[in-house]
Design a protein around this motif. Structure first.
Motif, PDB file in Angstrom:
ATOM      1  N   VAL A 130      40.498   3.130 -77.781  1.00  0.00           N
ATOM      2  CA  VAL A 130      39.368   2.197 -77.883  1.00  0.00           C
ATOM      3  C   VAL A 130      38.674   2.143 -76.514  1.00  0.00           C
ATOM      4  O   VAL A 130      39.273   2.493 -75.494  1.00  0.00           O
ATOM      5  CB  VAL A 130      39.817   0.773 -78.295  1.00  0.00           C
ATOM      6  N   PRO A 131      37.414   1.695 -76.470  1.00  0.00           N
ATOM      7  CA  PRO A 131      36.728   1.608 -75.169  1.00  0.00           C
ATOM      8  C   PRO A 131      37.362   0.558 -74.251  1.00  0.00           C
ATOM      9  O   PRO A 131      37.996  -0.394 -74.721  1.00  0.00           O
ATOM     10  CB  PRO A 131      35.305   1.186 -75.549  1.00  0.00           C
ATOM     11  N   LEU A 132      37.135   0.771 -72.963  1.00  0.00           N
ATOM     12  CA  LEU A 132      37.697  -0.137 -71.953  1.00  0.00           C
ATOM     13  C   LEU A 132      37.264  -1.590 -72.207  1.00  0.00           C
ATOM     14  O   LEU A 132      38.068  -2.526 -72.117  1.00  0.00           O
ATOM     15  CB  LEU A 132      37.198   0.330 -70.579  1.00  0.00           C
ATOM     16  N   GLY A 133      36.000  -1.776 -72.528  1.00  0.00           N
ATOM     17  CA  GLY A 133      35.485  -3.132 -72.766  1.00  0.00           C
ATOM     18  C   GLY A 133      36.196  -3.821 -73.913  1.00  0.00           C
ATOM     19  O   GLY A 133      36.448  -5.039 -73.877  1.00  0.00           O
ATOM     20  N   THR A 134      36.544  -3.039 -74.927  1.00  0.00           N
ATOM     21  CA  THR A 134      37.266  -3.611 -76.075  1.00  0.00           C
ATOM     22  C   THR A 134      38.636  -4.113 -75.642  1.00  0.00           C
ATOM     23  O   THR A 134      39.092  -5.185 -76.055  1.00  0.00           O
ATOM     24  CB  THR A 134      37.416  -2.536 -77.177  1.00  0.00           C
ATOM     25  N   VAL A 135      39.290  -3.305 -74.797  1.00  0.00           N
ATOM     26  CA  VAL A 135      40.614  -3.718 -74.303  1.00  0.00           C
ATOM     27  C   VAL A 135      40.494  -5.025 -73.534  1.00  0.00           C
ATOM     28  O   VAL A 135      41.286  -5.967 -73.729  1.00  0.00           O
ATOM     29  CB  VAL A 135      41.227  -2.617 -73.407  1.00  0.00           C
ATOM     30  N   MET A 136      39.509  -5.117 -72.646  1.00  0.00           N
ATOM     31  CA  MET A 136      39.365  -6.325 -71.819  1.00  0.00           C
ATOM     32  C   MET A 136      39.078  -7.542 -72.693  1.00  0.00           C
ATOM     33  O   MET A 136      39.630  -8.625 -72.487  1.00  0.00           O
ATOM     34  CB  MET A 136      38.255  -6.106 -70.784  1.00  0.00           C
ATOM     35  N   SER A 137      38.236  -7.343 -73.684  1.00  0.00           N
ATOM     36  CA  SER A 137      37.904  -8.455 -74.570  1.00  0.00           C
ATOM     37  C   SER A 137      39.129  -8.908 -75.382  1.00  0.00           C
ATOM     38  O   SER A 137      39.414 -10.100 -75.506  1.00  0.00           O
ATOM     39  CB  SER A 137      36.763  -7.995 -75.482  1.00  0.00           C
ATOM     40  N   ARG A 138      39.862  -7.931 -75.897  1.00  0.00           N
ATOM     41  CA  ARG A 138      41.042  -8.300 -76.689  1.00  0.00           C
ATOM     42  C   ARG A 138      42.102  -8.986 -75.820  1.00  0.00           C
ATOM     43  O   ARG A 138      42.765  -9.921 -76.260  1.00  0.00           O
ATOM     44  CB  ARG A 138      41.639  -7.048 -77.333  1.00  0.00           C
ATOM     45  N   LEU A 139      42.236  -8.470 -74.584  1.00  0.00           N
ATOM     46  CA  LEU A 139      43.213  -9.087 -73.687  1.00  0.00           C
ATOM     47  C   LEU A 139      42.844 -10.535 -73.392  1.00  0.00           C
ATOM     48  O   LEU A 139      43.695 -11.437 -73.409  1.00  0.00           O
ATOM     49  CB  LEU A 139      43.290  -8.305 -72.376  1.00  0.00           C
ATOM     50  N   ALA A 140      41.572 -10.765 -73.145  1.00  0.00           N
ATOM     51  CA  ALA A 140      41.137 -12.127 -72.820  1.00  0.00           C
ATOM     52  C   ALA A 140      41.420 -13.067 -73.996  1.00  0.00           C
ATOM     53  O   ALA A 140      41.938 -14.185 -73.815  1.00  0.00           O
ATOM     54  CB  ALA A 140      39.651 -12.114 -72.489  1.00  0.00           C
ATOM     55  N   ARG A 141      41.127 -12.596 -75.212  1.00  0.00           N
ATOM     56  CA  ARG A 141      41.374 -13.439 -76.387  1.00  0.00           C
ATOM     57  C   ARG A 141      42.866 -13.687 -76.590  1.00  0.00           C
ATOM     58  O   ARG A 141      43.303 -14.793 -76.895  1.00  0.00           O
ATOM     59  CB  ARG A 141      40.822 -12.755 -77.639  1.00  0.00           C
ATOM     60  N   ALA A 142      43.633 -12.592 -76.437  1.00  0.00           N
ATOM     61  CA  ALA A 142      45.067 -12.728 -76.680  1.00  0.00           C
ATOM     62  C   ALA A 142      45.719 -13.643 -75.649  1.00  0.00           C
ATOM     63  O   ALA A 142      46.594 -14.454 -75.977  1.00  0.00           O
ATOM     64  CB  ALA A 142      45.721 -11.346 -76.661  1.00  0.00           C
ATOM     65  N   LYS A 143      45.265 -13.536 -74.383  1.00  0.00           N
ATOM     66  CA  LYS A 143      45.830 -14.407 -73.338  1.00  0.00           C
ATOM     67  C   LYS A 143      45.507 -15.868 -73.652  1.00  0.00           C
ATOM     68  O   LYS A 143      46.365 -16.753 -73.533  1.00  0.00           O
ATOM     69  CB  LYS A 143      45.226 -14.051 -71.974  1.00  0.00           C
ATOM     70  N   ALA A 144      44.262 -16.100 -74.037  1.00  0.00           N
ATOM     71  CA  ALA A 144      43.856 -17.478 -74.344  1.00  0.00           C
ATOM     72  C   ALA A 144      44.675 -18.022 -75.516  1.00  0.00           C
ATOM     73  O   ALA A 144      45.115 -19.179 -75.514  1.00  0.00           O
ATOM     74  CB  ALA A 144      42.371 -17.509 -74.682  1.00  0.00           C
ATOM     75  N   TRP A 145      44.880 -17.162 -76.495  1.00  0.00           N
ATOM     76  CA  TRP A 145      45.670 -17.584 -77.661  1.00  0.00           C
ATOM     77  C   TRP A 145      47.104 -17.918 -77.250  1.00  0.00           C
ATOM     78  O   TRP A 145      47.649 -18.956 -77.640  1.00  0.00           O
ATOM     79  CB  TRP A 145      45.647 -16.493 -78.734  1.00  0.00           C
ATOM     80  N   LEU A 146      47.686 -17.049 -76.411  1.00  0.00           N
ATOM     81  CA  LEU A 146      49.070 -17.291 -75.995  1.00  0.00           C
ATOM     82  C   LEU A 146      49.174 -18.600 -75.211  1.00  0.00           C
ATOM     83  O   LEU A 146      50.092 -19.393 -75.426  1.00  0.00           O
ATOM     84  CB  LEU A 146      49.576 -16.133 -75.123  1.00  0.00           C
ATOM     85  N   ARG A 147      48.234 -18.830 -74.301  1.00  0.00           N
ATOM     86  CA  ARG A 147      48.274 -20.065 -73.513  1.00  0.00           C
ATOM     87  C   ARG A 147      48.202 -21.269 -74.433  1.00  0.00           C
ATOM     88  O   ARG A 147      48.939 -22.238 -74.281  1.00  0.00           O
ATOM     89  CB  ARG A 147      47.115 -20.107 -72.514  1.00  0.00           C
ATOM     90  N   SER A 148      47.302 -21.160 -75.394  1.00  0.00           N
ATOM     91  CA  SER A 148      47.140 -22.276 -76.320  1.00  0.00           C
ATOM     92  C   SER A 148      48.416 -22.486 -77.140  1.00  0.00           C
ATOM     93  O   SER A 148      48.896 -23.600 -77.319  1.00  0.00           O
ATOM     94  CB  SER A 148      45.956 -21.974 -77.239  1.00  0.00           C
ATOM     95  N   ARG A 149      48.971 -21.394 -77.602  1.00  0.00           N
ATOM     96  CA  ARG A 149      50.130 -21.451 -78.502  1.00  0.00           C
ATOM     97  C   ARG A 149      51.390 -21.899 -77.757  1.00  0.00           C
ATOM     98  O   ARG A 149      52.265 -22.518 -78.330  1.00  0.00           O
ATOM     99  CB  ARG A 149      50.316 -20.052 -79.092  1.00  0.00           C
ATOM    100  N   LEU A 150      51.446 -21.545 -76.450  1.00  0.00           N
ATOM    101  CA  LEU A 150      52.661 -21.840 -75.694  1.00  0.00           C
ATOM    102  C   LEU A 150      52.571 -23.158 -74.938  1.00  0.00           C
ATOM    103  O   LEU A 150      53.386 -23.451 -74.078  1.00  0.00           O
ATOM    104  CB  LEU A 150      52.951 -20.695 -74.711  1.00  0.00           C
ATOM    105  N   GLY A 151      51.527 -23.892 -75.195  1.00  0.00           N
ATOM    106  CA  GLY A 151      51.502 -25.246 -74.653  1.00  0.00           C
ATOM    107  C   GLY A 151      50.461 -25.507 -73.602  1.00  0.00           C
ATOM    108  O   GLY A 151      50.271 -26.640 -73.178  1.00  0.00           O
ATOM    109  N   GLY A 152      49.744 -24.501 -73.159  1.00  0.00           N
ATOM    110  CA  GLY A 152      48.686 -24.716 -72.186  1.00  0.00           C
ATOM    111  C   GLY A 152      47.470 -25.315 -72.874  1.00  0.00           C
ATOM    112  O   GLY A 152      47.351 -25.283 -74.091  1.00  0.00           O
ATOM    113  N   THR A 153      46.583 -25.833 -72.134  1.00  0.00           N
ATOM    114  CA  THR A 153      45.373 -26.405 -72.715  1.00  0.00           C
ATOM    115  C   THR A 153      44.206 -25.492 -72.412  1.00  0.00           C
ATOM    116  O   THR A 153      44.123 -24.926 -71.329  1.00  0.00           O
ATOM    117  CB  THR A 153      45.097 -27.784 -72.092  1.00  0.00           C
ATOM    118  N   VAL A 154      43.348 -25.329 -73.376  1.00  0.00           N
ATOM    119  CA  VAL A 154      42.186 -24.486 -73.127  1.00  0.00           C
ATOM    120  C   VAL A 154      40.916 -25.243 -73.453  1.00  0.00           C
ATOM    121  O   VAL A 154      40.918 -26.187 -74.222  1.00  0.00           O
ATOM    122  CB  VAL A 154      42.255 -23.198 -73.982  1.00  0.00           C
TER     123      VAL A 154
END
Lengths: 244, 178
Positions: free
Chosen positions: B141-165
């Motif tokens: 996949v393109p580099l931009g897609t990776v960065m976008s998916r990483l940003a979403r996944a990180k935000a999701w993990l923070r939210s799911r693991l107790g961080g506030t977003v």
């Protein structure tokens, strides 16, 4: 740089790696020097990243996994070798079958070749044909072939009857010889040749030989391809009945 | 490379990479049995197609790619319902509150809830130090897609693991971190 851009770059930056360009890192650094909120966010992000990284790698490796992998690979190699050997044996067996079949066929063919019977050869050589009808009868008996021999030739000059090849097709071939000069005649049927087109050409001479096509005077669809030396067919024709 | 050379190279790869591949397989599949099976299958596949590896320097990425493909083949036969992070809107921004202590099993449960296309980059990002470019190559996949998916996944993990977003453009644009 505003805080929003700094947040974006901080989320993309990775501690200890070079995912961001040097100029971007420098710009973020300058922003952090002046913005306490973003400094706090950077610390939080770094701490979170480290926590997640540590949690992510906490996967216990099962005892003996490496040994089991090596064993499975050895198994796979052994299976591959067995299959390769089996395939080689199958190829050898197939080659042997082909060799045996070929050898057997050759042997059978050699055994099936007829022995030369000199009496039969002598009888054939002494065979005399009085006229075209006798020749047609001989082809019918010998080759089960219906044919119409040319009637205008002098059959006392007929030296041989056999099958010849004309443009890839086997046809009756007669050879008349006067002195030592041969005249060859191939009997053609319109079932196999476009006789009309050939008859239009009729006669061609070159290099001391003449080739001509003659139609049977009464039987439709039969013609004769005749090759003889010189430019006259007369020496081979039945003198009382001149050719047309 | 001769047969014995190939075998020696593969043996070295097993020794060097089996643990990392197992961890990756475990985080992808969430099952120790599946992870072991995937790891063994990966090396078997590598052994039978070692000739395709043109650059031994890239063997590590090649192995991870094989493992992911094997995993994808398996999950194609299953019909699991995943969260769709594509519907999430803008990526939310974190507040300056650190995550509480992350329990590895809780992390695994959170990973199991997100689609593979988000799970793979975040696993590779956190524990194998693959660059964004490496991850993009792994996933085709393109580099931009990776960065976008990483940003979403990180935000999701923070939210799911107790961080506030907090949503970048206000609360209305974010959906609980997804």
């Amino acid at each position: 740089m505003d805080c929003r851009t700094a947040h974006l770059l901080l989320s993309l930056a990775r501690h200890g790696s070079s995912e961001l360009a040097a100029s971007e890192l420098q710009a973020v650094g300058q922003h952090l020097d002046t913005c306490a909120d973003c400094r706090a966010l950077a610390r939080t992000l770094r701490a979170d990243e480290e926590q997640l990284r540590q949690a992510m790698v906490q996967v216990p490796i099962p005892d003996g996994l490496r040994t089991r992998i090596h064993a499975r690979l050895a198994d796979q190699r052994a299976t591959t070798l067995r299959l390769q050997r089996r395939r080689r044996y199958a190829l050898l067996a197939a080659a042997a079958v082909v060799l045996l079949t070929t050898t057997g066929s050759a042997f059978w063919w050699v055994r099936q070749r007829p022995a030369l019977d000199l009496d039969v050869v002598l009888l054939d050589a002494r065979e005399q044909f009085a006229d075209a009808e006798a020749v047609a009868g001989w082809y019918a008996q010998k080759y089960r072939m219906r044919t119409v021999a040319p009637t205008e030739f002098n059959y006392s000059l007929l030296a041989s009857c056999s099958l010849g090849i004309v443009q890839g097709r086997r046809v009756p071939e007669l050879v008349f010889v006067r002195g030592s000069i041969p005249c060859r005649v191939w009997i053609l049927s319109e079932r196999y040749f476009d006789l009309q087109q050939a008859l239009n050409a009729a006669r061609v001479s070159s290099g001391g030989y003449t080739v001509e096509i003659r139609q049977h005077p009464t039987v439709a669809g039969v013609a004769y391809l005749i090759v003889y030396p010189g430019d006259s067919l007369e020496p081979f024709l039945d003198q009382p009945r001149q050719a047309t | 490379m001769g047969l014995s050379g190939s075998q020696a190279m593969l043996d070295r790869l097993v020794d060097a990479q089996y643990a990392a591949l197992y961890r990756y397989a475990y985080r992808l599949s969430g099952s120790a049995a599946d992870a072991e099976d995937l790891t063994q299958e990966t090396f078997c596949k590598a052994q039978s197609s070692l000739g395709q590896l043109r650059d031994p320097e890239r063997a590590r990425g090649w192995l991870f790619r094989i493992l992911r493909n094997l995993y994808l083949q398996r999950i194609r036969q299953q019909s699991t319902t995943m969260l769709s992070l594509d519907q999430a809107g803008d990526v939310p921004e974190p507040l300056s509150e650190p995550l509480p202590l992350v329990d590895p099993e809780q992390l695994q449960r959170a990973l199991a809830e997100i689609p593979e296309v988000y799970r793979t980059p975040i696993i590779l990002y956190y524990f194998e130090d693959f660059s964004y470019r490496d991850i993009a190559d792994q996933m085709d996949v393109p580099l931009g897609t990776v960065m976008s998916r990483l940003a979403r996944a990180k935000a999701w993990l923070r939210s799911r693991l107790g961080g506030t977003v907090l949503a970048a453009d206000g609360p209305g644009r974010a959906t609980n971190g997804l």
